[in-house]
Design a protein around this motif. Sequence first.
Motif, PDB file in Angstrom:
ATOM      1  N   VAL A 286      25.823  51.898  51.202  1.00 21.00           N
ATOM      2  CA  VAL A 286      25.501  52.379  49.237  1.00 21.00           C
ATOM      3  C   VAL A 286      25.966  51.352  48.356  1.00 21.00           C
ATOM      4  CG1 VAL A 286      25.503  54.861  50.327  1.00 21.00           C
ATOM      5  CG2 VAL A 286      27.222  54.093  49.414  1.00 21.00           C
ATOM      6  N   LYS A 287      25.158  51.425  47.692  1.00 22.56           N
ATOM      7  CA  LYS A 287      25.954  50.776  46.072  1.00 22.56           C
ATOM      8  C   LYS A 287      25.746  51.080  45.369  1.00 22.56           C
ATOM      9  CE  LYS A 287      21.404  48.189  46.593  1.00 22.56           C
ATOM     10  NZ  LYS A 287      20.933  46.824  46.934  1.00 22.56           N
ATOM     11  N   GLY A 288      26.417  50.982  44.214  1.00 16.81           N
ATOM     12  CA  GLY A 288      26.150  51.957  42.791  1.00 16.81           C
ATOM     13  C   GLY A 288      24.604  51.270  42.482  1.00 16.81           C
ATOM     14  N   GLN A 289      24.439  52.711  41.523  1.00 20.71           N
ATOM     15  CA  GLN A 289      23.323  52.015  40.553  1.00 20.71           C
ATOM     16  C   GLN A 289      23.354  53.239  39.338  1.00 20.71           C
ATOM     17  OE1 GLN A 289      19.596  54.398  42.301  1.00 20.71           O
ATOM     18  NE2 GLN A 289      20.796  56.141  42.806  1.00 20.71           N
ATOM     19  N   PHE A 290      23.019  51.715  38.194  1.00 18.00           N
ATOM     20  CA  PHE A 290      23.202  52.686  36.649  1.00 18.00           C
ATOM     21  C   PHE A 290      22.432  51.724  35.690  1.00 18.00           C
ATOM     22  CE2 PHE A 290      26.586  49.729  38.348  1.00 18.00           C
ATOM     23  CZ  PHE A 290      26.482  49.038  36.983  1.00 18.00           C
ATOM     24  N   PRO A 291      22.268  52.324  34.751  1.00 14.75           N
ATOM     25  CA  PRO A 291      21.123  51.756  33.692  1.00 14.75           C
ATOM     26  C   PRO A 291      21.630  49.757  33.007  1.00 14.75           C
ATOM     27  CG  PRO A 291      21.795  53.965  32.920  1.00 14.75           C
ATOM     28  CD  PRO A 291      22.981  53.590  34.122  1.00 14.75           C
ATOM     29  N   LYS A 292      21.582  49.526  32.550  1.00  9.55           N
ATOM     30  CA  LYS A 292      21.223  48.057  31.769  1.00  9.55           C
ATOM     31  C   LYS A 292      22.109  48.618  30.887  1.00  9.55           C
ATOM     32  CE  LYS A 292      17.478  46.601  31.763  1.00  9.55           C
ATOM     33  NZ  LYS A 292      16.351  45.481  30.968  1.00  9.55           N
ATOM     34  N   GLY A 293      23.409  47.577  30.506  1.00 12.95           N
ATOM     35  CA  GLY A 293      24.297  47.838  29.256  1.00 12.95           C
ATOM     36  C   GLY A 293      25.899  48.047  29.606  1.00 12.95           C
ATOM     37  N   ILE A 294      26.109  47.692  30.854  1.00  8.98           N
ATOM     38  CA  ILE A 294      27.583  47.275  31.033  1.00  8.98           C
ATOM     39  C   ILE A 294      27.780  46.406  31.410  1.00  8.98           C
ATOM     40  CG2 ILE A 294      29.092  48.660  32.733  1.00  8.98           C
ATOM     41  CD1 ILE A 294      28.767  51.174  31.015  1.00  8.98           C
ATOM     42  N   ASP A 295      29.194  45.945  30.999  1.00 14.02           N
ATOM     43  CA  ASP A 295      29.142  44.504  30.994  1.00 14.02           C
ATOM     44  C   ASP A 295      29.330  44.308  32.396  1.00 14.02           C
ATOM     45  OD1 ASP A 295      30.711  42.279  31.333  1.00 14.02           O
ATOM     46  OD2 ASP A 295      31.270  42.271  29.067  1.00 14.02           O
ATOM     47  N   LYS A 296      28.878  42.860  33.329  1.00 12.91           N
ATOM     48  CA  LYS A 296      29.423  42.267  34.275  1.00 12.91           C
ATOM     49  C   LYS A 296      30.649  42.969  35.046  1.00 12.91           C
ATOM     50  CE  LYS A 296      24.474  40.732  35.850  1.00 12.91           C
ATOM     51  NZ  LYS A 296      24.155  39.837  35.827  1.00 12.91           N
ATOM     52  N   LYS A 297      31.662  42.324  34.005  1.00 18.56           N
ATOM     53  CA  LYS A 297      32.922  42.561  34.309  1.00 18.56           C
ATOM     54  C   LYS A 297      33.418  43.395  34.629  1.00 18.56           C
ATOM     55  CE  LYS A 297      34.660  42.184  29.572  1.00 18.56           C
ATOM     56  NZ  LYS A 297      34.941  41.124  28.600  1.00 18.56           N
ATOM     57  N   TYR A 298      32.925  44.484  34.368  1.00 14.69           N
ATOM     58  CA  TYR A 298      33.681  45.855  35.097  1.00 14.69           C
ATOM     59  C   TYR A 298      33.022  46.775  35.608  1.00 14.69           C
ATOM     60  CZ  TYR A 298      35.315  45.757  29.893  1.00 14.69           C
ATOM     61  OH  TYR A 298      35.209  45.280  28.662  1.00 14.69           O
ATOM     62  N   VAL A 299      32.233  45.379  36.653  1.00 16.84           N
ATOM     63  CA  VAL A 299      31.151  45.674  38.067  1.00 16.84           C
ATOM     64  C   VAL A 299      32.415  45.698  39.614  1.00 16.84           C
ATOM     65  CG1 VAL A 299      29.128  46.258  39.452  1.00 16.84           C
ATOM     66  CG2 VAL A 299      29.557  46.401  36.936  1.00 16.84           C
ATOM     67  N   VAL A 300      32.772  46.184  40.204  1.00 15.75           N
ATOM     68  CA  VAL A 300      33.523  45.724  40.836  1.00 15.75           C
ATOM     69  C   VAL A 300      32.727  46.273  42.273  1.00 15.75           C
ATOM     70  CG1 VAL A 300      35.632  46.619  39.871  1.00 15.75           C
ATOM     71  CG2 VAL A 300      34.799  47.818  41.253  1.00 15.75           C
ATOM     72  N   ARG A 301      33.386  45.378  43.446  1.00 10.22           N
ATOM     73  CA  ARG A 301      32.899  45.527  45.207  1.00 10.22           C
ATOM     74  C   ARG A 301      31.740  46.909  45.146  1.00 10.22           C
ATOM     75  NH1 ARG A 301      35.513  45.314  50.429  1.00 10.22           N
ATOM     76  NH2 ARG A 301      34.207  45.774  52.228  1.00 10.22           N
ATOM     77  N   GLY A 302      30.868  47.010  45.277  1.00  7.62           N
ATOM     78  CA  GLY A 302      29.935  48.195  46.009  1.00  7.62           C
ATOM     79  C   GLY A 302      28.590  48.342  45.020  1.00  7.62           C
ATOM     80  N   ASN A 303      28.681  47.059  43.819  1.00  5.80           N
ATOM     81  CA  ASN A 303      28.321  47.835  42.220  1.00  5.80           C
ATOM     82  C   ASN A 303      28.429  49.308  42.112  1.00  5.80           C
ATOM     83  OD1 ASN A 303      26.526  46.096  40.904  1.00  5.80           O
ATOM     84  ND2 ASN A 303      24.848  48.026  41.078  1.00  5.80           N
ATOM     85  N   ARG A 304      29.829  48.873  41.710  1.00  8.35           N
ATOM     86  CA  ARG A 304      30.892  50.466  40.521  1.00  8.35           C
ATOM     87  C   ARG A 304      31.419  49.798  39.886  1.00  8.35           C
ATOM     88  NH1 ARG A 304      34.540  53.140  45.307  1.00  8.35           N
ATOM     89  NH2 ARG A 304      34.750  54.870  44.235  1.00  8.35           N
ATOM     90  N   ILE A 305      31.312  50.560  38.582  1.00  7.64           N
ATOM     91  CA  ILE A 305      31.782  50.453  37.257  1.00  7.64           C
ATOM     92  C   ILE A 305      33.137  50.507  37.646  1.00  7.64           C
ATOM     93  CG2 ILE A 305      32.001  51.139  34.943  1.00  7.64           C
ATOM     94  CD1 ILE A 305      28.593  52.311  35.606  1.00  7.64           C
TER      95      ILE A 305
END
Length: 463
Positions: A286-305
């Motif tokens: 699985v991978k995380g899903q979330f709306p646009k607007g969160i800075d990519k530098k806070y997104v880690v492995r698995g597309n988690r915040i």
Amino acid sequence: MEDNHIHSISSKSACKVTDDICLPDTNWPRLVIVGGGFAGLALVEKLKNKKVQVVLFDKNNFHQFQPLLYQVATSALEPDSIVFPFRKQFNGYKNVVFRLAVVEEIQPTSNIVRTNKGDVHYDYLVLATGTTTNFFGMDTVADNSLGMKDIRDSLNIRHMMLQNLEQAAITCDDEERDTLTNFVIVGGGPAGVEMAGALAEFCKYILPKDYPEYPSTIMNIYLIEARGELLSSMSDKASSKTLKYLEDLNVNVLLNESVSNYDGSKVITNRDNIIMAKNLIWTAGVKGQFPKGIDKKYVVRGNRIKTNPFLMVEDYKNIFAIGDIAAVITEKTPKGHPQVAQTAIQQGKYLGTSILNIIKNKPIKPFEYHDKGSLATVGKRKAVADLGKFRFGGYFAWLLWSIVHLMSISGFRNRLMVGFNWAVSYFTYEKSNRLIIRNFNKPSESKSTINSQPAVKKITIND
């Protein structure tokens, strides 16, 4: 927080200047929750009738009990047994508002969420959007297989399975019949193991009665796991017991093997094995899903915040993430917490308390996860359990699994329906929901280069 927040919500609908979606008028701080899964629902429950306006956005108008999706897929349960409408759930919650919409973007600088129905202002925002199926960039596999993340996936699997079995009864081509009745499940975690066990019992108890045209041995089930063991998040004892249970059910378990391509009929593995199958169910990631607007530098492995120990998204004081989407990176949890229901529920309850303390300008404590153990079922009367220091399997583990899952379902009616279906199935092995309500149209076969690969070993249905 100032006393001017402490007023009741009137029945009059009103919008702030920045709002496009009308909400009840209030002077309380507004908490917007995106996602009504286990985490979001636990947070709502914790904040019901408190002095904060809770607004829940979800793309569905219902909560779904994901641990039993595989039973809908294999005709054991009807979908309405494991889904529960939000509005019915929130009946009597005077401070909770539900809106059916898809949140597309967050604007942190202006405290606005943008949805497909309009914009809404928030004082606090909680992302509980969960995960989606991760095919790891394999487009041909994604185009031709089915994941199992929501109730629609389960119904698609059910209809695909039943339609293919019906077509197998019609065709006079032996190879086509074999391909239509072979099932491949990718991923040896709880979802894959439980799906394989349920399909094996369908093959053993239902197929001979419904399809006397051909023997039940024609239906072959393959479980493919890239690691060297099943249920890798559980104990070695649970893994070995699960493997034995599945082999007793005639499931072909392929360990240390992964799928490299699939065109809708032909599965190719990393070992250059081929399995001919029209049915591929993907539970491998699985991978995380979330709306646009969160800075990519806070997104880690698995597309988690990435969050801090208080579940705040880093550098945001009023944006939080909970459930599968949240990665609480600490020395104790360098990879974040397990993406399971009990983590989501604990985080939802914790954050509810924290939000109330923040509003009152009280200190908050960091989140601490308490592992209550793991359970997985492998067909009727067989399951495995890791509860603290106790590791066991068999009938008692299955009974415990049944009780825990039954009591976790939302709504008395739903618990009654599931309990009744399980009781009937316990004595008869009957699956009464074998209905093709709508045709399932499988995606067109990929035009990849899969057929141009060198000769490989073929796994026959008799292996």
